[in-house]
Design an enzyme around this catalytic site. Structure first.
Site, PDB file in Angstrom:
ATOM      1  N   HIS A 191       0.814  -1.218   0.000  1.00 11.09           N
ATOM      2  CA  HIS A 191       0.000   0.000   0.000  1.00 11.09           C
ATOM      3  C   HIS A 191       0.844   1.263   0.000  1.00 11.09           C
ATOM      4  O   HIS A 191       1.845   1.369   0.702  1.00 11.09           O
ATOM      5  CB  HIS A 191      -1.082  -0.005   1.087  1.00 11.09           C
ATOM      6  CG  HIS A 191      -0.632   0.025   2.510  1.00 11.09           C
ATOM      7  ND1 HIS A 191      -0.380   1.183   3.189  1.00 11.09           N
ATOM      8  CD2 HIS A 191      -0.442  -0.964   3.404  1.00 11.09           C
ATOM      9  CE1 HIS A 191      -0.046   0.899   4.446  1.00 11.09           C
ATOM     10  NE2 HIS A 191      -0.073  -0.394   4.600  1.00 11.09           N
TER      11      HIS A 191
ATOM     12  N   GLU B 238      -5.386   2.004   2.135  1.00  8.69           N
ATOM     13  CA  GLU B 238      -5.333   0.793   2.976  1.00  8.69           C
ATOM     14  C   GLU B 238      -5.624   1.157   4.416  1.00  8.69           C
ATOM     15  O   GLU B 238      -6.359   0.473   5.116  1.00  8.69           O
ATOM     16  CB  GLU B 238      -3.957   0.128   2.863  1.00  8.69           C
ATOM     17  CG  GLU B 238      -3.894  -1.284   3.454  1.00  8.69           C
ATOM     18  CD  GLU B 238      -3.499  -1.363   4.929  1.00  8.69           C
ATOM     19  OE1 GLU B 238      -3.494  -2.472   5.482  1.00  8.69           O
ATOM     20  OE2 GLU B 238      -3.204  -0.314   5.533  1.00  8.69           O
ATOM     21  N   GLU B 239      -5.031   2.261   4.863  1.00  9.97           N
ATOM     22  CA  GLU B 239      -5.145   2.637   6.277  1.00  9.97           C
ATOM     23  C   GLU B 239      -6.550   3.104   6.636  1.00  9.97           C
ATOM     24  O   GLU B 239      -6.911   3.155   7.811  1.00  9.97           O
ATOM     25  CB  GLU B 239      -4.112   3.721   6.625  1.00  9.97           C
ATOM     26  CG  GLU B 239      -2.662   3.281   6.419  1.00  9.97           C
ATOM     27  CD  GLU B 239      -2.175   2.241   7.427  1.00  9.97           C
ATOM     28  OE1 GLU B 239      -2.991   1.751   8.224  1.00  9.97           O
ATOM     29  OE2 GLU B 239      -0.975   1.914   7.398  1.00  9.97           O
TER      30      GLU B 239
ATOM     31  N   HIS C 194       2.357   3.195  13.237  1.00 11.64           N
ATOM     32  CA  HIS C 194       1.351   4.261  13.106  1.00 11.64           C
ATOM     33  C   HIS C 194       1.706   5.527  13.887  1.00 11.64           C
ATOM     34  O   HIS C 194       0.823   6.225  14.383  1.00 11.64           O
ATOM     35  CB  HIS C 194      -0.047   3.736  13.494  1.00 11.64           C
ATOM     36  CG  HIS C 194      -0.636   2.866  12.430  1.00 11.64           C
ATOM     37  ND1 HIS C 194      -1.901   2.317  12.505  1.00 11.64           N
ATOM     38  CD2 HIS C 194      -0.132   2.441  11.243  1.00 11.64           C
ATOM     39  CE1 HIS C 194      -2.141   1.606  11.409  1.00 11.64           C
ATOM     40  NE2 HIS C 194      -1.081   1.648  10.631  1.00 11.64           N
TER      41      HIS C 194
HETATM   42 ZN   LIG Z   1       0.143  -1.332   6.469  1.00  8.69          ZN
END
Ligand SMILES: [Zn+2]
Ligand SMILES: *[C@@H]1O[C@H](CO)[C@@H](O)[C@H](O)[C@H]1NC(C)=O
Ligand SMILES: *[C@@H]1O[C@H](CO)[C@@H](O)[C@H](O)[C@H]1NC(C)=O
Ligand SMILES: *[C@@H]1O[C@H](CO)[C@@H](O)[C@H](O)[C@H]1NC(C)=O
Ligand SMILES: *[C@@H]1O[C@H](CO)[C@@H](O)[C@H](O)[C@H]1NC(C)=O
Ligand SMILES: *[C@@H]1O[C@H](CO)[C@@H](O)[C@H](O)[C@H]1NC(C)=O
Ligand SMILES: *[C@@H]1O[C@H](CO)[C@@H](O)[C@H](O)[C@H]1NC(C)=O
Ligand SMILES: *[C@@H]1O[C@H](CO)[C@@H](O)[C@H](O)[C@H]1NC(C)=O
Ligand SMILES: *[C@@H]1O[C@H](CO)[C@@H](O)[C@H](O)[C@H]1NC(C)=O
Length: 511
Positions: free
Chosen positions: A279, A323-324, A446
């Protein structure tokens, strides 16, 4: 070659040499000595030998510079969809493939993506702040972005039926147990009954980091709450005592357009495609150099080195966006595949987080019992490679946390490898891989610190070689790899309905 409608398609041009990353290694010349434009059929050993840590690290530094483009709007480097950092990433991917000439056909697939921003939130139950309370991803704000006040109203069962919600939730706050159906469904039911907000409490002790998924006009401000914090509330409600609460969420949900980039070899059987993806986006909070800058760059490097060879089967690389936000790009891609195109994809390999600093070599435990036929053969290819290299590996759940999800739900065999996110490394895994017990595999997962220093280059090289091996193996031959089976495809489209292990859709729980 048009794969299907909805794609802006453009022929790759060979005139972008000015953008080329300088070649570092003389071994890059090794496979080039073939006259008359013919190239040797791809060979795994030779492709793996072309993978270099220097080239990967050069890309990582470049990607961090690109993430800095996000600073103006976000005050820190980020490659979240919609940001200048993500647009820069897309250009970088596109230009890297473009400069490989006519080896690939590149296409952009534009799609609408939902982005959520939570600015502030607070949940006070009785007279104490509920510390474990977390607003759900894509939650709407409370009314007028102001605190709302009401009684907590117990919802029957798991709150999956409208009849589970008593009329008294109207003007109050629904208190719903996690499980059985999605958080989005619960929020909708509560909203339709006139609740001001909803709290989904865990049946386990932990907090709930969830998402409501696709927005609905009936969604209301919704929090997740740990089982631990829910327990005293449930006791009081059970005794018929009143529990009041103040809920406050300031949030915004917006729709934007973003882009998946797909590159397919012009050589190779186009009816039998080997597909792989990473991603292109990061979370808002940081530059995402490991998540998933690493996979993105591994794919760019494998795509670059692959051009020194010929292939028997077509190879299709994908860089997914969103994706996130909940696997938006890969879901959109698979959902828009006509059946005829779906059938041409023999397998999908997911490469998300290849270089976690406190890594384990993780293989998704994708078995044929629960997934489309072939998933297990792919899993076993990874096992065999680590074993041949004398490296340890662990199995991790194939539970919907990354972009393979849309593929296996639609009958396409899938699998992949990873190096770990917010999971905790055990003593045993330290013996197997080195690193630090008790810490996250990726302590910067993250977060802002997911920068160039957040990569274990050893792990990254190992896994990029394994990616090269997976591509070379299947691009060379799919002999013995299960055929796509349409009977099975239609069956496995629903397979996850009985695969109770699927609780994630991306990084967040949805159920
Ligand atoms: Zn990822
Ligand atoms: C690749 O292989 C195919 C099939 O054998 C052949 O037709 C083609 O010319 C080859 N291309 C290159 C660049 O070697
Ligand atoms: C691939 O290349 C290696 C090293 O050049 C060689 O030993 C091996 O035989 C080749 N494999 C195939 C299948 O041709
Ligand atoms: C595809 O997207 C890339 C990256 O955003 C952009 O640079 C390129 O111009 C686009 N190409 C087409 C044909 O739309
Ligand atoms: C892998 O998944 C299968 C079910 O498909 C399960 O039986 C097996 O125990 C799992 N293995 C590990 C190590 O988790
Ligand atoms: C694999 O794990 C074992 C412990 O289970 C350890 O003794 C061995 O050194 C590890 N191998 C490598 C290559 O790290
Ligand atoms: C990568 O991990 C290995 C094993 O834990 C460690 O020995 C090495 O120092 C790490 N390298 C980097 C660059 O972090
Ligand atoms: C899975 O693939 C194998 C090997 O091609 C085949 O023998 C088997 O029948 C397939 N199973 C299903 C359920 O399609
Ligand atoms: C297709 O799947 C069915 C059941 O799912 C199985 O009986 C059959 O053998 C499979 N066919 C092939 C060619 O794998």
């Amino acid at each position: 070659m048009v794969f299907f409608s909805g794609f802006a398609l453009c022929a790759a041009l060979s005139s972008a040499a000015a953008l080329q990353i300088p070649l570092l290694s003389s071994s890059n010349q090794a496979a080039l000595g073939h006259p008359h434009g013919t190239k040797p059929l791809v060979n795994s050993t030779e492709l793996q030998e072309l993978i270099s840590g220097d080239r990967l690290m050069m890309r990582a530094k470049k990607m961090y510079e690109i993430a800095k483009l996000g600073e103006e709007e976000h005050n820190h480097p980020t490659r979240v969809i919609g940001s200048a950092g993500h647009l820069g990433t897309l250009s970088y991917i596109y230009e890297t493939i473009l400069e490989l000439g006519d080896y690939y056909t590149i296409s952009n697939q534009s799609f609408p993506a939902i982005t959520g921003h939570i600015y502030e939130s607070r949940l006070v139950i009785g007279d104490g702040v509920a510390k474990s309370a977390m607003p759900m991803g894509l939650t709407p704000a409370t009314k007028d972005k102001e605190p709302v006040h009401g009684d907590l109203v117990f919802v029957e069962n798991e709150g999956c039926q409208a009849s589970d919600y008593p009329d008294s939730v109207s003007g109050n706050i629904a208190f719903v147990k996690r499980g059985v159906c999605s958080f989005g469904t619960k929020s909708e039911h509560a909203g339709r009954k006139g609740a001001l907000a909803a709290i989904v409490y865990n049946y386990e002790k932990d907090a709930v980091s969830g998402t409501l998924g696709t927005p609905s006009p009936d969604h209301i401000a919704t929090f997740g709450l740990s089982g631990e914090d829910a327990e005293p509330v449930l006791e009081k409600l059970d005794k018929g005592k009143r529990v009041d609460a103040i809920a406050y969420i300031d949030a915004e949900v917006n729709q934007i357009l973003t882009v998946n980039i797909i590159a397919q070899t012009t050589q190779g059987d186009p009816d039998n495609c080997v597909m792989l993806g990473a991603h292109s986006d990061s979370v808002t909070e940081g530059p995402g150099i490991n998540d998933d800058g690493s996979g993105t760059m591994s794919l760019l490097e494998v795509a670059t080195q692959l051009t020194k060879f010929n292939v028997s089967n077509c190879v299709r690389f994908a860089w997914w966006a969103g994706e996130e936000e909940g696997l938006l790009g890969s879901d959109y891609y698979v959902a828009s595949l006509p059946e005829k195109e779906n059938k041409k994809i023999r397998l999908f390999m997911d490469y998300d987080m290849m270089a976690s600093p406190n890594f384990a070599y993780q293989i998704y435990n994708a078995t044929n019992a629960l997934n489309p036929n072939g998933s297990e053969e792919l899993r076993d290819l990874y096992i065999k490679w680590y074993e041949n290299e004398g490296l340890n590996y662990t199995f991790i759940p194939f539970d919907g946390r990354s972009d393979y999800d849309g593929f296996i739900r639609n009958g396409i065999p899938g699998g992949g490898i990873a190096t770990g996110a917010e999971g905790i490394k055990s003593e045993k895994e330290v013996e197997m891989f080195g690193g630090k017990a008790g810490d996250w595999y990726d302590p910067c997962y993250h977060q802002l610190c997911d920068d160039v220093s957040n990569l274990n280059v050893t792990a990254w090289i190992v896994n990029t070689k394994l990616i090269a091996h997976s591509v070379a193996t299947y691009a060379r031959s799919l002999k013995g790899f299960p055929e796509r089976n349409l009977t099975a495809a239609s069956l496995s489209a629903t397979s996850n309905a009985y695969n109770e292990d699927i609780k994630y859709h991306g990084a967040k729980l949805f159920i």
